[in-house]
Design a protein around this motif. Structure first.
Motif, PDB file in Angstrom:
ATOM      1  N   UNK A   1       0.850  -1.183   0.000  1.00 43.42           N
ATOM      2  CA  UNK A   1       0.000   0.000   0.000  1.00 43.42           C
ATOM      3  C   UNK A   1       0.889   1.238   0.000  1.00 43.42           C
ATOM      4  N   UNK A   2       0.821   1.989  -1.090  1.00 42.40           N
ATOM      5  CA  UNK A   2       1.578   3.243  -1.198  1.00 42.40           C
ATOM      6  C   UNK A   2       0.596   4.387  -1.074  1.00 42.40           C
TER       7      UNK A   2
ATOM      8  N   UNK B   1      -6.118  10.568   3.060  1.00 43.61           N
ATOM      9  CA  UNK B   1      -7.448   9.978   3.242  1.00 43.61           C
ATOM     10  C   UNK B   1      -7.353   8.628   3.936  1.00 43.61           C
ATOM     11  N   UNK B   2      -8.472   8.180   4.464  1.00 43.27           N
ATOM     12  CA  UNK B   2      -8.554   6.885   5.119  1.00 43.27           C
ATOM     13  C   UNK B   2      -9.621   6.032   4.463  1.00 43.27           C
ATOM     14  N   UNK B   3      -9.438   4.757   4.506  1.00 38.35           N
ATOM     15  CA  UNK B   3     -10.450   3.838   3.994  1.00 38.35           C
ATOM     16  C   UNK B   3     -11.429   3.519   5.121  1.00 38.35           C
TER      17      UNK B   3
ATOM     18  N   UNK C   1      -6.136   3.721   8.612  1.00 41.88           N
ATOM     19  CA  UNK C   1      -5.194   4.710   8.089  1.00 41.88           C
ATOM     20  C   UNK C   1      -4.064   4.032   7.339  1.00 41.88           C
ATOM     21  N   UNK C   2      -3.083   4.843   6.937  1.00 45.68           N
ATOM     22  CA  UNK C   2      -1.957   4.296   6.182  1.00 45.68           C
ATOM     23  C   UNK C   2      -1.099   3.367   7.031  1.00 45.68           C
ATOM     24  N   UNK C   3      -1.160   3.540   8.334  1.00 49.38           N
ATOM     25  CA  UNK C   3      -0.398   2.641   9.202  1.00 49.38           C
ATOM     26  C   UNK C   3      -1.069   1.282   9.373  1.00 49.38           C
TER      27      UNK C   3
END
Length: 928
Positions: free
Chosen positions: A22-23, A28-30, A59-61
């Motif tokens: 995931x880049x 934004x968040x899913x 989130x991206x984390x």
């Protein structure tokens, strides 16, 4: 086509793990919603299963977090793209109508996002189920669809109760399955799709006009709004076709097989999840749990380029999500499959390997690949077609590379004579795009001539204006001329003002001299002049009369002729007629007509015109045998000489007359040039005695030596010339031109001249000399008496005192008063007058000017005498006598001396007296 533009899912080697896969490209968040009704939500990432009514954030984390949004369940979420605002629909109590909540994700309330507004989803009291939700990006519109077929519109600021109002926009009998806002300028449209129809509303107005677009509907999540690449069209995925709609009409449709479950739009791609089994949309809407697990196909379509970018089989897809530049496929087994789009170059390389060049071209255009990249694709496509023997198709692709690919690369491939048609097509396009050089033009014209395609050749060269010319005109003219297409070459030369080429073809190739002369007559003055100088001899040789007429006009008042008529409104110009004389080298008749015309019409013609005309007339006079014609030519030549046009070129006219033995002209020019000696010699050579006397009488005043020459001439004649000698002697005597002794010596050479011829001359001469002697003796006697008187005065001044008896001042003429000043010359002055006017204490102011003149003359004579003696001495001693003479010429040795004896007799006495007084005053003191 499968897996052309997309790669990845967790089962294939191209997939990535979560940490590397995931880049994130945005913040934004899913949002994974409980409305998906996962049988075990914890399977997603092993989270507990009792968290119903919560909204989860990934989130991206990839650390899943959430908060309690509703007490029972969340059914719908809508995240705005341009604002950090989240709209949700859910239930807090059983049997109570669902609530709509607006969350501000940037603000916190006790650690949770701030809820800025809560209101019922159903405006009435009749309970129903919310089927879909959409929000406009400007936060002024929100639409909610229901299963009973109604749609509510919330207009105003959706984040505040005060500034918004809710009303029912649509009522129907079929469940609403999809909503979408479309903004076009200031107009806002709302698309509404049900299971049976598609409609659009204008919600930015007052009455909300409605347009029914189609009678076909779709199931839940089977509609989407495209991006601007597809003009923001509303997409409806039915079982038979996928339809695209504008706000006022239905657009194109695409026949994609399979029962559609999900429709999604992402970056210009249409994502469809479908299964082969036909299932009614109504049954899917009403009961999803009742459906058994089945294999489903996910297809990603590129509608612009009309191919399948990716296709894969999944088991029981829950939803397709787009975030962080990738697509995520969520399946019911709790797994997330990531799909990442391949880069453009990789896509193209795959297409090249499969020789799908058309598809590669369309793909490159849709990806906005630059012109250099497209040209490279066209070149590879052309090479592929060429290798397959499809030369017509190959040249079409090579044509598309013009401007980027070096033309020689293509030209070398089609130089074979069998491929001349393809080469011609390529070169034509190269010229139309104004990218051809002279070599390309030459090659194209040679192709036309080899093919003998006159129609194509004419179409190529016959352009309407100069701006439409896509080739080098001069090169085209050369090629056409070499190939023998003279008419085409003439057309180009005339239309594009290549006058030299036009005349060169007419005169050297076609030999149409009349047309060439007519063409020169239409040219502007400068071009007409230069071309007549270049081609005048050829035209004069073949059509002398017409060429002469044109030259007459060119040198007097030239105006270009328009369709055979001269343009009289244009200002006239004239060329230097002298420069065109060499054209008439072998046409004397035309030359004479031209020169006479120029001398008559234009009197200020160059001198060369008159010189040539005189020479021509003298030639005709010298060779003419008919006496009458010869006399006429003689008169014309004399008239031309007397016109005054040869004053500045006297020598040239004289040489011409002497060359042709035109004696009358020679004598006239001698007289005009004041060459009286030459006139005299001419008559002497021809023994014209009367004319000799006449010349002396006419010009003797200007040149007295003519009489001496005449006497010497007659003295040497043995014929009886007494009459002429007497006439000459009479004039010599009257003018005193020769000493008598010289006259006697001159006549001694003539045996026929007796003493009686000169007796009267000698008697008169002796009488005049006797008178002169008597006058000289009288003058000598007077000078002696004057000298004696002056000496006596000098003696008296030296021996006896001088008494001054003047009573008046010689300057102011007033009575003398003491103190006064007296001079021996007899002048007296007041002292103050003397001091005011005198320049020296020793000089009398009255006598000083005259005395100074005398002294200056004496001093000059002494200097001249000394200089003359010195000159004679240096001349005798010097080896370079000429240098000495030149030096003394510059110093004035040979100038005429002004002697003291030169003044008139009347002033002689006063001059001598003044000189005497000066000598006395120089040795005396003034008295008072």
């Amino acid at each position: 086509m499968k897996s052309v533009c997309w790669r990845g899912q967790c089962r294939v080697p191209l997939s990535f793990s979560w940490s590397s896969r995931v880049v994130l490209s945005t913040g934004r968040e899913v949002h994974f919603l409980t409305c998906y009704q996962l049988s075990n939500p914890g399977r997603l990432l092993d989270y507990p299963a009792h968290m119903e009514g919560q909204i989860w954030f990934l989130p991206r984390s990839l650390q899943l977090t959430g908060f309690q949004a509703y007490k029972l369940r969340v059914t719908h979420l809508y995240q705005l793209k341009q604002h950090n605002i989240l709209a949700s629909v859910g239930e807090d109590e059983e049997g109570i109508n669902p609530l709509v909540k607006i969350w501000n994700l940037e603000k916190r309330d006790g650690g949770n996002p701030l809820c800025t507004r809560i209101f019922p989803a159903i405006p009435g009291t009749e309970p129903t189920v919310v089927s879909c939700l959409t929000v406009h990006e400007n936060l002024n519109f929100m639409a909610i669809g229901f299963t009973d077929g109604s749609v509510t519109l919330n207009k105003g600021d959706i984040t505040r109760d005060r500034h918004s109002k809710t009303q029912i926009l649509h009522k129907g009998n079929y469940p609403v399955t999809g909503l979408a806002f479309r903004q076009a300028g200031k107009t806002t449209h709302l698309f509404v799709v049900t299971t049976e129809n598609v409609q659009s509303y204008i919600v930015s107005g007052k009455d909300y006009p409605r347009v029914e677009l189609d009678t076909h509907g779709c199931g839940l999540r089977c509609s989407a709004l495209s991006d601007p690449s597809q003009d923001l069209q509303f997409i409806v995925a039915g079982d038979e076709c996928v339809y695209l709609y504008q706000p006022d009409e239905r657009g194109p449709c695409f026949a994609f097989e399979g029962h559609k479950l999900i429709a999604h739009w992402f970056r210009g791609y249409l994502v469809i999840v479908s299964r082969d089994r036909k299932v009614s949309p109504k049954s899917e809407f009403t009961s999803r749990d009742s459906q058994s697990s089945d294999k489903q196909i996910l297809n990603i379509y590129d509608l612009c380029n009309k191919f399948i970018a990716y296709s894969a089989v999944f088991e029981d897809v829950v939803d397709v999500l787009a975030e962080w530049g990738s697509l995520y496929v969520l399946t019911r087994d709790g797994r997330v499959h990531a799909l990442q789009e391949k880069d453009t170059q990789t896509k193209l390389e795959m297409l090249f390997k499969k020789n799908l060049f058309e598809m590669a071209i369309n793909l490159a255009k849709s990806q906005h690949l630059d012109s250099d990249g497209l040209a490279q694709i066209f070149m590879q496509y052309g090479d592929h077609l060429y290798s397959k023997g499809n030369h017509d198709g190959a040249v079409q692709q090579y044509i598309r590379t013009i401007g980027k690919l070096e033309p020689s690369y293509v030209i070398r491939k089609f130089l074979d004579a069998q491929r001349i048609h393809n080469l011609t097509a390529y070169l034509q396009t190269l010229h139309r795009q104004s990218l051809a050089n002279a070599d390309h033009t030459t090659l194209l014209l040679n192709c036309y001539t080899k093919l003998k395609d006159s129609s194509k050749l004419e179409e190529f060269i016959k352009t309407k204006s100069e701006s439409e010319v896509h080739f080098d005109v001069e090169t085209a003219i050369k090629v056409l001329r070499q190939a023998g297409y003279y008419s085409h070459a003439l057309y180009l030369a005339e239309n594009h003002a290549h006058h030299e080429w036009y005349l060169k073809i007419q005169l050297e190739d076609i030999k149409n001299y009349q047309e060439a002369l007519r063409y020169i007559g239409k040219l502007p003055f400068e071009q007409a002049e230069s071309n007549m100088k270049r081609y005048g001899k050829i035209l004069m040789h073949h059509i002398p009369e017409q060429t002469t007429q044109l030259l007459k006009g060119l040198c007097t008042d030239y105006r270009p002729s328009l369709e055979g008529r001269s343009d009289r409104e244009a200002p006239g110009c004239r060329a230097n007629s002298e420069e065109f004389i060499p054209i008439f080298a072998n046409n004397p008749r035309e030359l004479k007509a031209f020169l006479e015309h120029m001398s008559e019409v234009q009197p200020d013609s160059p001198q060369g015109i008159y010189d040539t005309l005189l020479e021509l007339r003298l030639q005709n006079w010298a060779h003419e045998k008919d006496p009458q014609v010869k006399e006429k030519l003689h008169a014309e030549a004399i008239s031309l000489l007397k016109s005054g046009r040869f004053c500045d070129v006297f020598d040239k006219a004289l040489v011409l007359c002497q060359m042709h033995d035109f004696q009358d002209g020679v004598l006239y020019l001698y007289e005009q040039g004041k060459l009286f000696q030459q006139i005299m010699h001419y008559h002497m050579q021809h023994e014209q005695y009367r004319q000799v006397i006449t010349v002396c009488e006419r010009h003797g005043e200007q040149d007295p030596s003519l009489w001496e020459q005449a006497l010497s001439y007659f003295a040497r004649k043995e014929e009886d010339c007494k009459e002429y000698v007497a006439a000459v002697l009479k004039h010599i005597e009257n003018k005193n031109l020769m000493p008598p002794l010289l006259v006697v010596q001159t006549l001694a050479h003539n045996s026929t001249a007796t003493l009686s011829v000169i007796r009267d001359y000698l008697v008169q001469k002796l009488q005049k000399q006797s008178q002169q002697i008597a006058q000289d003796e009288l003058r000598v006697r007077r000078y002696r008496e004057e000298t004696t008187r002056i000496r006596q005065e000098i003696q008296e001044l030296k021996a006896s005192p001088k008494i001054f008896q003047k009573t008046k001042c010689s300057i102011c003429n007033s009575a003398l008063e003491l103190p006064s000043v007296h001079f021996l010359c007899g002048h007296s002055f007041h002292q103050h007058c003397f001091e005011s006017y005198s320049e020296s204490d020793a000089d009398c102011p009255t006598c000083l000017p005259e005395n100074r003149k005398v002294m200056d003359m004496i001093r000059a004579q002494e200097q001249k005498r000394d200089l003359h003696d010195q000159f004679q001495h240096q001349l005798k001693c010097s080896n370079d006598s000429f240098s000495v003479i030149a030096d003394y010429f510059g110093r004035g040795v040979f100038n005429k001396l002004t002697l003291l004896t030169d003044p008139p007799t009347a002033r002689l006495t006063s001059s001598l007296e003044a000189g005497l007084q000066r000598d006395l005053l120089m040795h005396s003191r003034r008295g008072t």
